[in-house]
Design an enzyme around this catalytic site. Structure first.
Site, PDB file in Angstrom:
ATOM      1  N   TYR A 176      77.952  21.732  17.209  1.00  0.00           N
ATOM      2  CA  TYR A 176      79.100  21.729  18.136  1.00  0.00           C
ATOM      3  C   TYR A 176      80.317  20.964  17.612  1.00  0.00           C
ATOM      4  O   TYR A 176      80.241  20.308  16.596  1.00  0.00           O
ATOM      5  CB  TYR A 176      78.694  21.360  19.561  1.00  0.00           C
ATOM      6  CG  TYR A 176      78.073  20.033  19.873  1.00  0.00           C
ATOM      7  CD1 TYR A 176      78.092  18.964  19.007  1.00  0.00           C
ATOM      8  CD2 TYR A 176      77.454  19.858  21.120  1.00  0.00           C
ATOM      9  CE1 TYR A 176      77.524  17.755  19.370  1.00  0.00           C
ATOM     10  CE2 TYR A 176      76.881  18.651  21.485  1.00  0.00           C
ATOM     11  CZ  TYR A 176      76.924  17.607  20.601  1.00  0.00           C
ATOM     12  OH  TYR A 176      76.369  16.421  20.959  1.00  0.00           O
ATOM     13  N   GLU A 177      81.405  21.120  18.305  1.00  0.00           N
ATOM     14  CA  GLU A 177      82.714  20.621  17.848  1.00  0.00           C
ATOM     15  C   GLU A 177      83.077  21.180  16.471  1.00  0.00           C
ATOM     16  O   GLU A 177      83.695  20.494  15.657  1.00  0.00           O
ATOM     17  CB  GLU A 177      82.763  19.090  17.821  1.00  0.00           C
ATOM     18  CG  GLU A 177      82.389  18.408  19.108  1.00  0.00           C
ATOM     19  CD  GLU A 177      83.189  18.873  20.314  1.00  0.00           C
ATOM     20  OE1 GLU A 177      84.253  19.464  20.121  1.00  0.00           O
ATOM     21  OE2 GLU A 177      82.722  18.653  21.443  1.00  0.00           O
TER      22      GLU A 177
END
Lengths: 596, 596
Positions: free
Chosen positions: B439-440
């Site tokens: 994620y990110e």
């Protein structure tokens, strides 16, 4: 939901064209295993793997196994699938025809095992453990024991288990507390607790034949006092049928990271009737029969999870539209390009492809050597094959499972956030594959077995034979127009492996920690060389095929590119492994335990 | 059950002795952050992490979050723990004092973040996401928006989220479909579905301030038409209190591999009232403010899971008796030696220790640079710091999470079969840490950001500054009696990084795929150099301490040994990464998609 297609063309290519299994038709059992028969077996195996086992893989993960008062319920559909498996005769595929088996070569059995494990690893372990029990009794049991237990293990009506670990001892079995008390009638009473018993209790077979390590009361201390016993769930009557219930019981099942569909049991033996297998206090020898077979099976599990994870990552990568190729738009008619255009996605896919196909060839190469060790008429050939199998068993187990997990994780990465979501199935492959690095001897133990035992066995005869085979292969091909670069690079990696081998000889005597410190890197260096050798052979056959009527066949062209990928982007890791071997134990052993 | 002890001495050593935070007391906010204050903050943070958050980590994993008609229930104890967290003022630790924050340096906030995440990563994400929302509004919001939202985000009475991903788009946000319709009164109606929204709905705060990316109807196509909106769960009344319910709702929560204690929501916006943040169609710029902060936070998560996994592996390795040291029995009074005597167990522990302490130094070094970029009086210092932060952000994120997962998995391996059992907790660290690679911005995107954007920015100013700093450090120490070997080895790794950098310059113009093909390896090569630099600095300080009154202190002696370990057994990997960069894209891009 993830899907699975058995890699039939690749398996056939390895069996028929690379290993040339048909050329061994003078060996017992191989005459029947014509290419047609092998292909029919593979296709039938693929069908059951794809259609029966794979659809139950997520079910098994989601439901897990349940226990109530020692009775285990397997996930929905597992009983029926096992029935289908048994009815197809799959449990006896490579077993002795004298006990109802089909006597097919191990190399074929390996190929089927891989498919089963890819489709449903947790399920495949039930018959997998049975096969270990079959092997132990077949090699070390009395004729009466064989007659009593083997037919039903071969048919799959009964299953088997391996009981080694106890709460306080896994690797170090000399600490074992489970005891066996002789009853004067040739039987023993077995008392103790075993943990991590895969398929220890379940609802799929009429009887479960536990193979249990225990110490005969009054015997030698430590590992020299360990014996192996058959301890059936139901004692077998004179009619060969399950009779009275033995005093053993599954106490609980473990909650694990993965392989939830397999019941990992705590087994309590409470004066259970046991029958000695082989000689008193020689249990470890018999256990290693099961263990070595099991280790190769676990190596296949690592490969299997990488393969199925790769397949699903590939489907996603071709389908998922996201961004544009940095080299220019590839699918202008779509809102974005499929992510397979991105080099970093391809890096993960190509690494997995190179590992899967190379690892498959290595596993099948090993399977064929097992057949030669058992069946070749020439004692020298049998000895050489047996040496090589012993040498590479820890590599097949350790390398294929370390890398299998890594590749499954990379495949999951290809799906981005979706990879982390259970429904997509990728994270299950990562969780399931992780156990393979641990059980049947954690990979650190495999590395120690390789470096501390296998290298030195018989004066280094096995590793010298391995080097001789590789030196010949590379030496014959240096300067070759299509294979020269491969032979050159592989030769350099072999040289690194040789250097590492000699480094141990020179440095492990003075400080044995130097062997332990480099063992993991040595195992990986060995695995790289082995896969590089497999890729060399596959590239050679592919080049021949392309030159002889196969021109333009994308399958063979892909083999050449993937071989080059392995040489250029994977094999260079061998240099780091050598550097770490040569770094020795100094920085590892310097800190006192309390300074960590 | 696993345990956690905050690494206070190590954190203090890095902050006070290596980074010499006290020497920046001329900077705004640093004057108050005296060593005593920092130590008090760290100790209080450690206490809450160890005593409040860590005991809930397995609870969160076991129970997960539950949703019924859009209402999410967090695991037992999470609400109370969040209340404790808020009451302690932790949510505003590094926030602007104008809105109720404590204005402490980021570098201190980083240290606290690591502890929180080690103790309970799923929990720490709730305030973590809030902080991202705080940053976006603080930097890009109007004064009225700041006044309305920041005090309650700072105090933690409200929480925040980031809404980027949609079912068909994650990395490629230009494909976004969520739309914003201007209402003529300055507000917008937001309609669309967002997925993977961490902390999207829960029961711990009075209001949730969603920061949502959407396309204003009629705006430019693709990424250039994306704007950022504040979309509160409850619209805020003139009294500053949550008023009427906005038309948005959590549709479901995902079943994930890990971080089960955090509610990962599908968020449905159904004409919800939204307020533009910053300019129309400039949403990506504002989003990157949140994203960059979040990426560094995710890097800390990777580190945090490695740290806590290592701690538990270490406890096990000292406690578990199994086998005897190959160099001779170490604990003759016991039935076996603790497994920490085995070199291969130490290999895993030392690798983790070298990563954790080096990674911690790298993260805190970056945190300090953020402070300098924000607070230094000298524009040139600010620019240099900002350049370096931008450059290393993808490395902190990508390297610390790739390695964090690997180290957590190795720590699990130290426990053998027990590592795979949920009760022991190690497998949770592996599962939880895995998301940080995704994620990110998946790590492949981090690598592309580094190679495709950060290297070339401002004519390569940042990477040249990084090289200059490293060249000076190594150049000044070559031939030094204690640091010479380190400087020499690090210098060689820097040379490899420089070669790789120039290789991209020369080869990516002609074929941009060459940049993508080597980006992952470049990121890892960069990470190795960064950690090698940190280890050099730590070794230097440790040597000074040992020479100046610290003689015999095992902590400093361990620093020297671990630095040497990093140089001898980890840094050599840099050679392989360079070789792979230089291999280019050829074998990656050669296969047509259908030939995989």
């Amino acid at each position: 939901m993830p899907s699975y297609k058995a890699p039939l063309r690749d398996t056939r290519f390895i069996l028929h064209d690379v290993l040339r299994v048909a050329s061994y038709n003078n060996l017992a059992g191989f005459a029947e295993a014509t290419p047609d028969v092998i292909d029919a077996v593979l296709e039938a195996g693929a069908q059951i793997a794809e259609e029966v086992l794979a659809p139950l893989n997520q079910v098994g993960d989601r439901e897990g196994c349940h226990i109530a008062d020692g009775v285990v319920t397997t996930p929905t559909g597992f009983r029926e699938a096992y029935k289908t498996w048994v009815e197809g005769g799959w449990t006896g595929l490579t077993c002795d025809a004298d006990y109802g088996g089909q006597g097919l070569p191990f190399v074929v059995g390996f190929a089927v095992n891989e498919m089963m494990s890819s489709a449903n690893m947790a399920f495949a372990m039930y018959p997998g453990l049975s096969h270990g029990a079959y092997e132990a009794i077949h090699q070390h049991g009395t004729q009466a024991q064989k007659d009593m237990y083997l037919p039903n293990l071969v048919s799959g009506i009964w299953t088997g288990t391996m009981n080694l670990t106890e709460p306080h001892c896994g690797t170090d079995l000399g600490l074992m507390r489970t005891k066996a008390e002789p009853q004067g009638d040739g039987t023993y009473k077995i008392t103790g607790t075993k943990i991590f018993i895969s398929a220890g209790e379940h609802d799929m077979s009429e009887n479960i034949i536990h193979l249990v390590l225990a110490k005969i009361v009054g015997g030698p201390e430590g590992i020299k006092g360990v014996s192996l016993f058959i301890v059936p769930k139901y004692l077998v009557g004179d009619d060969g049928k399950p009779g009275s219930r033995n005093t053993l019981k599954a106490g609980s099942i473990e909650h694990k990271m993965g392989i939830a569909g397999n019941a990992t049991c705590v087994m309590n033996y409470d004066g259970a009737v046991g029958f000695l297998v082989g000689e008193e206090h020689k249990g470890m020898r018999a256990m290693f029969t099961m263990m070595n077979a099991a280790r190769l099976g676990v190596g296949l599990q690592g490969l299997s999870q990488s393969e199925v994870a790769y397949q699903n990552a590939l489907i996603y990568a071709k389908d998922r539209l996201q961004g544009r190729a940095i080299s220019g738009t590839k699918a202008p008619e779509k809102p974005a390009d499929p992510i397979i255009v991105h080099p970093d996605v391809r890096r993960m896919l190509m690494n997995a492809k190179a590992f899967n196909e190379g690892g498959r060839a290595f596993a099948l190469w090993t399977g064929l050597k097992i057949d030669l060790a058992h069946r070749d008429a020439d004692p020298a050939t049998r000895e050489l094959a047996d040496d090589l199998v012993a040498l590479v068993t820890p590599v097949v187990k350790g390398y294929l499972t370390d890398k299998g997990f890594e590749m499954a994780s990379n495949a999951m990465q290809c799906l981005g956030g979706h990879g982390y979501i259970r429904e997509w199935g990728l994270e299950q492959f990562v969780r399931d594959s992780r156990i393979a690095m641990i059980y049947e001897g954690a990979n650190g133990i495999q590395a120690l077995d390789l470096v501390g035992r296998k290298l030195a066995q018989n004066g280094g005869r096995a590793v010298m034979a391995f080097f001789a085979e590789l030196d010949k292969w590379t030496g014959d091909r240096v300067g070759h127009p299509t294979l020269g670069a491969h032979a050159q690079a592989l030769g350099e990696a072999v040289e690194r492996l040789r250097k590492a081998t000699f480094w141990f000889m020179q440095n492990a005597m003075a400080n044995p920690d130097n062997a332990g410190a480099g063992s993991n890197d040595y195992l990986h260096l060995f695995g790289l060389v082995a896969l590089g050798y497999m890729w060399g052979q596959m590239a050679e056959v592919a080049a021949e095929k392309l030159a002889n009527g196969g021109a333009g066949d994308a399958f063979y062209e892909a083999k050449l590119i993937t071989a080059r990928h392995f040489i250029e982007r994977v094999l260079p890791e061998s240099a780091v492994h050598l550097a770490r071997v040569e770094a020795g134990a100094a920085t590892l052993m310097a800190l006192p335990a309390e300074a960590f």
